[in-house]
Motif scaffolding. Structure first.
Motif, PDB file in Angstrom:
ATOM      1  N   LEU A 295      -4.522 -15.825  -8.453  1.00 35.04           N
ATOM      2  CA  LEU A 295      -4.176 -15.418  -6.958  1.00 35.04           C
ATOM      3  C   LEU A 295      -4.838 -13.776  -6.807  1.00 35.04           C
ATOM      4  O   LEU A 295      -5.350 -13.398  -5.674  1.00 35.04           O
ATOM      5  N   ARG A 296      -4.759 -12.869  -7.714  1.00 35.78           N
ATOM      6  CA  ARG A 296      -5.313 -11.487  -7.883  1.00 35.78           C
ATOM      7  C   ARG A 296      -7.063 -11.724  -7.470  1.00 35.78           C
ATOM      8  O   ARG A 296      -7.262 -11.067  -6.652  1.00 35.78           O
ATOM      9  N   LEU A 297      -7.594 -12.655  -8.168  1.00 37.03           N
ATOM     10  CA  LEU A 297      -8.828 -12.743  -7.949  1.00 37.03           C
ATOM     11  C   LEU A 297      -9.230 -13.402  -6.490  1.00 37.03           C
ATOM     12  O   LEU A 297     -10.146 -12.708  -5.864  1.00 37.03           O
ATOM     13  N   ALA A 298      -8.363 -14.244  -6.218  1.00 37.47           N
ATOM     14  CA  ALA A 298      -8.959 -14.810  -4.742  1.00 37.47           C
ATOM     15  C   ALA A 298      -8.640 -13.931  -3.721  1.00 37.47           C
ATOM     16  O   ALA A 298      -9.666 -13.771  -2.815  1.00 37.47           O
ATOM     17  N   LEU A 299      -7.547 -13.165  -3.754  1.00 34.69           N
ATOM     18  CA  LEU A 299      -7.465 -12.175  -2.789  1.00 34.69           C
ATOM     19  C   LEU A 299      -8.130 -11.032  -2.885  1.00 34.69           C
ATOM     20  O   LEU A 299      -8.324 -10.234  -1.769  1.00 34.69           O
ATOM     21  N   SER A 300      -9.056 -10.672  -4.025  1.00 41.45           N
ATOM     22  CA  SER A 300      -9.681  -9.805  -3.735  1.00 41.45           C
ATOM     23  C   SER A 300     -11.144  -9.950  -3.552  1.00 41.45           C
ATOM     24  O   SER A 300     -12.014  -9.071  -3.172  1.00 41.45           O
ATOM     25  N   LEU A 301     -11.136 -11.145  -2.983  1.00 38.45           N
ATOM     26  CA  LEU A 301     -12.622 -11.532  -2.523  1.00 38.45           C
ATOM     27  C   LEU A 301     -12.723 -11.096  -0.868  1.00 38.45           C
ATOM     28  O   LEU A 301     -13.641 -11.404  -0.205  1.00 38.45           O
ATOM     29  N   ARG A 302     -11.686 -10.499  -0.229  1.00 46.80           N
ATOM     30  CA  ARG A 302     -11.444 -10.032   0.849  1.00 46.80           C
ATOM     31  C   ARG A 302     -10.752  -8.780   1.031  1.00 46.80           C
ATOM     32  O   ARG A 302     -10.102  -8.539  -0.089  1.00 46.80           O
ATOM     33  N   GLU A 303     -10.737  -7.924   1.857  1.00 48.80           N
ATOM     34  CA  GLU A 303     -10.011  -6.780   2.110  1.00 48.80           C
ATOM     35  C   GLU A 303      -9.231  -6.825   3.354  1.00 48.80           C
ATOM     36  O   GLU A 303      -9.915  -7.095   4.201  1.00 48.80           O
ATOM     37  N   ARG A 304      -8.221  -6.050   3.200  1.00 40.22           N
ATOM     38  CA  ARG A 304      -7.678  -5.580   4.428  1.00 40.22           C
ATOM     39  C   ARG A 304      -7.369  -4.216   4.548  1.00 40.22           C
ATOM     40  O   ARG A 304      -6.648  -3.312   3.985  1.00 40.22           O
ATOM     41  N   PRO A 305      -8.325  -3.512   5.359  1.00 38.08           N
ATOM     42  CA  PRO A 305      -8.276  -1.994   5.582  1.00 38.08           C
ATOM     43  C   PRO A 305      -7.203  -1.450   6.174  1.00 38.08           C
ATOM     44  O   PRO A 305      -6.418  -2.120   6.789  1.00 38.08           O
ATOM     45  N   ALA A 306      -6.977  -0.324   6.295  1.00 34.39           N
ATOM     46  CA  ALA A 306      -5.736   0.478   6.784  1.00 34.39           C
ATOM     47  C   ALA A 306      -5.998   0.270   8.326  1.00 34.39           C
ATOM     48  O   ALA A 306      -7.067   0.268   8.808  1.00 34.39           O
ATOM     49  N   GLY A 307      -4.825  -0.199   8.979  1.00 36.39           N
ATOM     50  CA  GLY A 307      -5.050  -0.336  10.264  1.00 36.39           C
ATOM     51  C   GLY A 307      -3.393  -0.270  10.865  1.00 36.39           C
ATOM     52  O   GLY A 307      -2.653  -0.126  10.323  1.00 36.39           O
ATOM     53  N   ALA A 308      -3.350  -0.529  12.091  1.00 39.85           N
ATOM     54  CA  ALA A 308      -2.203  -0.319  13.081  1.00 39.85           C
ATOM     55  C   ALA A 308      -1.309  -1.485  12.453  1.00 39.85           C
ATOM     56  O   ALA A 308      -1.701  -2.762  12.886  1.00 39.85           O
ATOM     57  N   PRO A 309      -0.200  -1.464  11.835  1.00 39.73           N
ATOM     58  CA  PRO A 309       0.835  -2.405  11.631  1.00 39.73           C
ATOM     59  C   PRO A 309       1.027  -3.016  12.780  1.00 39.73           C
ATOM     60  O   PRO A 309       1.654  -2.376  13.624  1.00 39.73           O
ATOM     61  N   ALA A 310       1.545  -4.425  12.950  1.00 38.07           N
ATOM     62  CA  ALA A 310       2.204  -4.967  13.945  1.00 38.07           C
ATOM     63  C   ALA A 310       3.727  -4.815  13.662  1.00 38.07           C
ATOM     64  O   ALA A 310       4.360  -5.583  12.962  1.00 38.07           O
ATOM     65  N   THR A 311       4.525  -3.986  14.086  1.00 35.27           N
ATOM     66  CA  THR A 311       5.895  -3.642  13.936  1.00 35.27           C
ATOM     67  C   THR A 311       6.531  -4.368  15.010  1.00 35.27           C
ATOM     68  O   THR A 311       7.940  -4.499  14.482  1.00 35.27           O
ATOM     69  N   GLY A 312       6.376  -4.498  15.999  1.00 36.59           N
ATOM     70  CA  GLY A 312       7.266  -5.166  17.057  1.00 36.59           C
ATOM     71  C   GLY A 312       8.439  -4.458  17.565  1.00 36.59           C
ATOM     72  O   GLY A 312       9.101  -4.647  18.353  1.00 36.59           O
ATOM     73  N   ILE A 313       8.305  -2.848  17.145  1.00 38.52           N
ATOM     74  CA  ILE A 313       9.291  -1.990  17.902  1.00 38.52           C
ATOM     75  C   ILE A 313       8.501  -0.970  18.807  1.00 38.52           C
ATOM     76  O   ILE A 313       7.673  -0.072  17.979  1.00 38.52           O
TER      77      ILE A 313
END
Length: 326
Positions: A295-313
Motif C-alpha cells: 500500500l505504501r508503494l502504490a500510494l506513493s505513485l501519486r501525491e496529494r499536495p497541500a490544499g484547502a481541506p473540505a471541512t463542511g464547516i
C-alpha cells in the motif's frame, strides 16, 4: 436556535492536536491492528481458539476466564481484551482527526470506518467461536482484520499528505502496474486463508473440520500468487528507475522487495519443515508487513499536495456537530 455540541465537537473547541499527534494516532491504530492479527494467529497456533468457549462471555457463567480453563482460556481471553486496546487506538485517531485544525473530513471518515470494521469483526469473532472455529468464518475473521489494516494504513499515509488534487508522480502505465500489484497481493492474502483452513492448525485441540481442499494443492496456488507478487514488485523496482521516479517511491519499492524476500523464505521453510507454529506466526507477521509495504508503494505513485481541506464547516459558524464525524 441554540446548537448542541456533540462530545467530539466539545473537545475540538478546547484542544487542537498538532499534525504530528494526528499522525502518531494513525500510526498507533495501524500498529495495534498488526498486533491483534499476530496475536489472533497465536490463539489458533496454541490451540486456544475455544479457550473461551462462548461469546461475549468467556463461559456461560463468567465474563472472564477461569482457572479451570487454564492457559488456553488466558490466551483467548487476552486476545479478546486486545480488541479494547485496538478500539482505544482507533478512538484516539478519531478524536485527533476531528480536533485538528483545519478539520479534514476524509481523515474523520477513515477513522469512523475503522471503528465500524472493529465492531463488525468483533461480531464475526463471536460467530466464529459459536460455530466452534468453522474454518470459513475464521477466514472471514482474518480478512476483516486485513480490511482494518488497509484502512489504518491508508489513514496513516494520508496524514502525511495534503488535500489537494491527486497528481501522478510516474507515467500512467507504471501506476497501472502498481495497482495490479495491489490486486495480486490481495489475492495472495486471500489464498493464504485457504492454506490455513485446509492445514493442520485448526485452532483447537478438538477435531475441528477443515476446508475441503488438498493442502498441497492450495499451498502451491498460494505460492504461485507469491511468485506473481514478487515478479510484479521486481518489475516495478526496475521500471521506477527507468522512469526516474522520486527517491522515496524507489525506496518503498526496495523495502517491499526486502519484505517479500524474508516472507518467501519463511513460507518455504515452514512448508518443508511440517508447518511449525513459530514459523506460521512469523509468516502472519510478514503478511501484514507485506500488505503495508504494498500500500505504501502504490500510494506513493501519486501525491496529494497541500490544499484547502473540505471541512463542511462555515468559517464563522459555531462548531456544532450534526453528523457522526462530529
Amino acid at each position: 436556535m441554540v446548537s448542541v455540541l456533540t462530545p467530539l465537537a466539545f473537545i475540538a473547541q478546547r484542544w487542537t492536536p498538532s499534525p504530528r499527534t494526528v499522525r502518531r494516532a494513525a500510526l498507533s491504530a495501524m500498529i495495534m491492528t498488526v498486533v491483534i492479527i499476530v496475536t489472533g494467529g497465536a490463539v489458533r497456533l496454541t490451540g486456544s481458539g475455544l479457550g473461551c468457549d462462548t461469546w461475549p462471555k468467556c463461559t456461560d457463567d463468567s465474563l472472564f476466564t477461569t482457572s479451570e480453563q487454564g492457559i488456553h482460556g488466558a490466551i483467548e481471553f487476552g486476545n479478546r481484551m486486545l480488541t479494547y486496546v485496538v478500539s482505544a487506538a482507533v478512538g484516539w485517531f478519531i478524536v485527533a482527526a476531528r480536533c485538528a485544525k483545519p478539520w479534514r473530513r476524509e481523515l474523520s471518515r477513515l477513522g469512523w470506518l475503522q471503528f465500524w470494521i472493529v465492531a463488525l469483526n468483533a461480531v464475526i469473532g463471536g460467530i466464529t467461536v459459536r460455530l466452534e472455529l468453522n474454518p470459513w468464518t475464521v477466514a472471514v475473521h482474518f480478512l476483516a482484520a486485513n480490511a482494518l489494516l488497509t484502512v489504518t494504513t491508508v489513514s496513516w499515509l494520508r496524514t502525511g499528505e495534503g488535500d489537494g488534487a491527486r497528481r501522478p508522480r510516474v507515467p500512467g502505465p507504471v501506476r497501472k502496474l502498481g495497482w495490479t500489484l495491489v490486486v495480486v497481493a490481495a489475492l495472495l492474502v486471500a489464498a493464504g486463508t485457504a492454506v490455513t483452513g485446509s492445514g493442520k492448525h485448526a485452532g483447537d485441540s478438538s477435531d475441528v473440520p477443515r476446508m475441503p481442499f488438498d493442502y498441497a494443492s492450495v499451498a502451491q496456488i498460494h505460492a504461485l500468487f507469491a511468485w506473481a507478487v514478487c515478479a510484479l514488485a521486481l518489475a516495478l523496482f526496475f521500471v521506477l528507475r527507468v522512469v526516474d521516479a522520486p527517491d522515496d517511491t524507489r525506496a518503498r519499492a526496495r523495502d517491499l522487495l526486502l519484505v517479500l524476500l524474508a516472507q518467501g523464505g519463511i513460507g518455504y521453510v515452514q512448508y518443508f519443515t511440517g508447518v511449525p507454529e513459530i514459523l506460521v506466526g512469523l509468516h502472519m507477521l510478514g503478511s501484514s508487513l507485506m500488505w503495508i509495504a504494498v500500500l505504501r508503494l502504490a500510494l506513493s505513485l501519486r501525491e496529494r499536495p497541500a490544499g484547502a481541506p473540505a471541512t463542511g464547516i462555515p468559517a464563522q459558524a459555531p462548531d456544532a456537530a450534526l453528523s457522526p464525524a462530529g
